[in-house]
Scaffold this motif. Sequence first.
Motif, mmCIF file in Angstrom:
data_model
loop_
_atom_site.group_PDB
_atom_site.id
_atom_site.type_symbol
_atom_site.label_atom_id
_atom_site.label_comp_id
_atom_site.label_asym_id
_atom_site.label_seq_id
_atom_site.Cartn_x
_atom_site.Cartn_y
_atom_site.Cartn_z
ATOM 1 N N LYS A 234 0.836 -1.203 0.000
ATOM 2 C CA LYS A 234 0.000 0.000 0.000
ATOM 3 C C LYS A 234 0.864 1.243 0.000
ATOM 4 O O LYS A 234 1.919 1.289 0.623
ATOM 5 C CB LYS A 234 -0.856 0.012 1.264
ATOM 6 C CG LYS A 234 -2.077 -0.831 1.110
ATOM 7 C CD LYS A 234 -3.185 -0.200 1.885
ATOM 8 C CE LYS A 234 -4.506 -0.412 1.217
ATOM 9 N NZ LYS A 234 -5.567 0.311 1.893
ATOM 10 N N ARG A 235 0.359 2.274 -0.670
ATOM 11 C CA ARG A 235 1.133 3.504 -0.727
ATOM 12 C C ARG A 235 1.379 4.074 0.674
ATOM 13 O O ARG A 235 2.432 4.655 0.935
ATOM 14 C CB ARG A 235 0.429 4.541 -1.611
ATOM 15 C CG ARG A 235 1.332 5.744 -1.866
ATOM 16 C CD ARG A 235 0.826 6.600 -2.976
ATOM 17 N NE ARG A 235 -0.455 7.185 -2.601
ATOM 18 C CZ ARG A 235 -1.252 7.824 -3.449
ATOM 19 N NH1 ARG A 235 -0.900 7.946 -4.712
ATOM 20 N NH2 ARG A 235 -2.384 8.339 -3.040
ATOM 21 N N ALA A 236 0.422 3.903 1.570
ATOM 22 C CA ALA A 236 0.604 4.413 2.936
ATOM 23 C C ALA A 236 1.882 3.847 3.567
ATOM 24 O O ALA A 236 2.560 4.525 4.339
ATOM 25 C CB ALA A 236 -0.609 4.076 3.791
ATOM 26 N N ALA A 237 2.229 2.602 3.223
ATOM 27 C CA ALA A 237 3.440 1.995 3.778
ATOM 28 C C ALA A 237 4.681 2.646 3.158
ATOM 29 O O ALA A 237 5.681 2.892 3.843
ATOM 30 C CB ALA A 237 3.438 0.491 3.532
ATOM 31 N N LEU A 238 4.609 2.941 1.866
ATOM 32 C CA LEU A 238 5.753 3.592 1.204
ATOM 33 C C LEU A 238 5.932 5.014 1.739
ATOM 34 O O LEU A 238 7.054 5.494 1.900
ATOM 35 C CB LEU A 238 5.544 3.609 -0.314
ATOM 36 C CG LEU A 238 5.424 2.219 -0.957
ATOM 37 C CD1 LEU A 238 5.117 2.341 -2.448
ATOM 38 C CD2 LEU A 238 6.710 1.412 -0.749
#
Lengths: 322, 250
Positions: A16-20
């Motif tokens: 997920k982008r939130a993790a990146l």
Amino acid sequence: MSTIAVFIERRGGAIKRAALEAITAARFHADRVIALELGSDVDGLLAAYGVHEVVSIEHALLERYSSQAVAEAIAQWAKSRQVATLFFGATAMGKELAPRVAVHLEAAYVPDCVELAASDGHLDAVRPLYAGKVRATVRPLTERAVYSLRPNMFTARPAEQPSTPEFSTFTPSLSQEQCRVVVTEIVRNEGKLDVLEADIVVSGGRGMKGPEHFVLIEELAAVLGGAVGASRAVVDAGWRPHSEQVGQTGKTVSPNLYLACGISGAVQHLAGMSSSKVIAAINKDKDAPIFKVADYGIVGDVFEVIPKLIERIRALKQSSAS
Amino acid sequence: MVVMTILTCISYVPDTAAKIGVTADGSGLELGGAKYILNPYDEFAIEEALLQRERHGGRVVALTVGSDAAKEILRTALAMGADSAAIIAATGLDSFGVAANIAAYANAINASLVLLGRQSIDHDSFQMASTVGALLGIPAISVVSKLDIEGDRVRAERDIEGGKEVLEATLPLVVSVQKGINNPRYPKLPEIMKAKSKPIESVEPVAVSPRAAMVRYQVPQLKRANKILGDSDADITEFVRLLHEEAKVI
Ligand SMILES: Cc1cc2nc3c(=O)[nH]c(=O)nc-3n(C[C@H](O)[C@H](O)[C@H](O)COP(=O)(O)OP(=O)(O)OC[C@H]3O[C@@H](n4cnc5c(N)ncnc54)[C@H](O)[C@@H]3O)c2cc1C
Ligand SMILES: Nc1ncnc2c1ncn2[C@@H]1O[C@H](COP(=O)(O)O)[C@@H](O)[C@H]1O
């Protein structure tokens, strides 16, 4: 040496982008960034984002996702490695896991951070309170701290130099008693982009006059590649599903562009979208509160303006495609 | 079968329309004349407790941690149909302190289901269910839109990005609920009158060290371009140009 561990959330296999975003933020505040994965599903993305180490948490009992067991496992790992700072994306999954991990670690939990700032040995975080009317700087008072980062508030940017992460596996000690809740099924809203996952959200309010006119909102969202959102007034009236509601009692979104059509901009609506990168609005009332928070606005009738907008944007997309 | 004890936790918060300011030195909040209300999500938690009691029997206890004035919302819970109510009078706690007090009380009354709202609209922190669950060593499910209980087995649905999750769990369990799970009842006048005479238990707070402090407050500075145009064809063209060339978002 300071270390931050980042929980890597995947949905349908993809990170997920939130993790990146959390990894990127962690790189600013730590010398060493450790990515915590469930399982050993690794791809090159973590190296591109410059993480120093990837840890796969593996256990037969984790085959089915259990927030209770995963939180326990992460906490056991953090204790074993004496990692004092952990980041999660403030997603549906992260918001359940992070506070649990914090309890197990006797750590402060700082939810929904929109900014981070190191100040004399502390990692302080800024978070909105009271529907975004004020912001507080929160300081952990404990040795360990767990943060959740509001999606789309931190930029996800690959590292200048990709890293060559070390890989390891961690096997927590878990019992059936720690897996008393499991996810048995995930039902996707098929064919519909969710307001929480879209870069562009086009929302309609009571100014759209009736559910039949939301075809205009849908068409505008479609040409922009965005998702359809709604105010509570139209959700309560049954014009739109609850999953589209933006605001304090709906979803909190921070897209690159939020376009409000026929929405007055009540404080409870603003609570859910005021951290959007760019806000635009169409409203026939020049004094509508939405214009106070808007970057761009058109004072006009949605029924006249939206069809013209669709036409102009379609032309723009065609000219940039050719 | 043992009687199910359902604990429903409710909070007393400034109305969303309240003006919230910051003191000149940024060290505190000015809540001045704010009107306080029952946290809107907690109505769903109370209603769900009552519905589960109707189905499975047992008793419903409403709890709030906060100032003495919060008794008002316990009266609402009692008028809706809660069997009893308790207040833990403690102010100035951080979220962890509130959770620790809720967990201690849940333990004391041996609650098998703890129901909360998905978020308290003052701090919007979405953490209470998970924190209480972890403190009690039991599972928690948050933002639940459907809850079915059969014996000690639970099936729940919760909202996630782009869809929903179906979960299975067993009691004891902590659940935070979402709008849409039920339609909270409005207490009628006789029930409101009756609730006035029901006793509200006062419980001594447990002392816990705070884990986080709010060290500074600020009113967010709006840095918005604020270019508001008319509705002429030229204006609409300009609007699209601004979004494309200036904001670079389309
Ligand atoms: C506890 C609580 C929680 C709440 N949570 C939420 C929430 O999560 N989300 C939310 O959205 N609201 C929420 N609300 C409700 C909120 O206060 C407002 O009532 C709601 O946002 C109004 O929706 P609206 O802007 O669509 O409608 P209105 O306020 O009726 O505004 C309609 C707007 O459309 C404009 N308009 C009308 N016709 C046209 C036209 N032809 N062309 C262009 N413009 C036109 C009007 O000028 C007006 O500004 C909450 C309220 C409370 C008390
Ligand atoms: N002071 C409190 N007393 C009782 N319950 C609370 C209190 N604060 C929060 N809660 C409960 O926890 C839920 C979630 O709050 P929060 O995690 O703080 O956003 C609320 O909807 C309430 O059900």
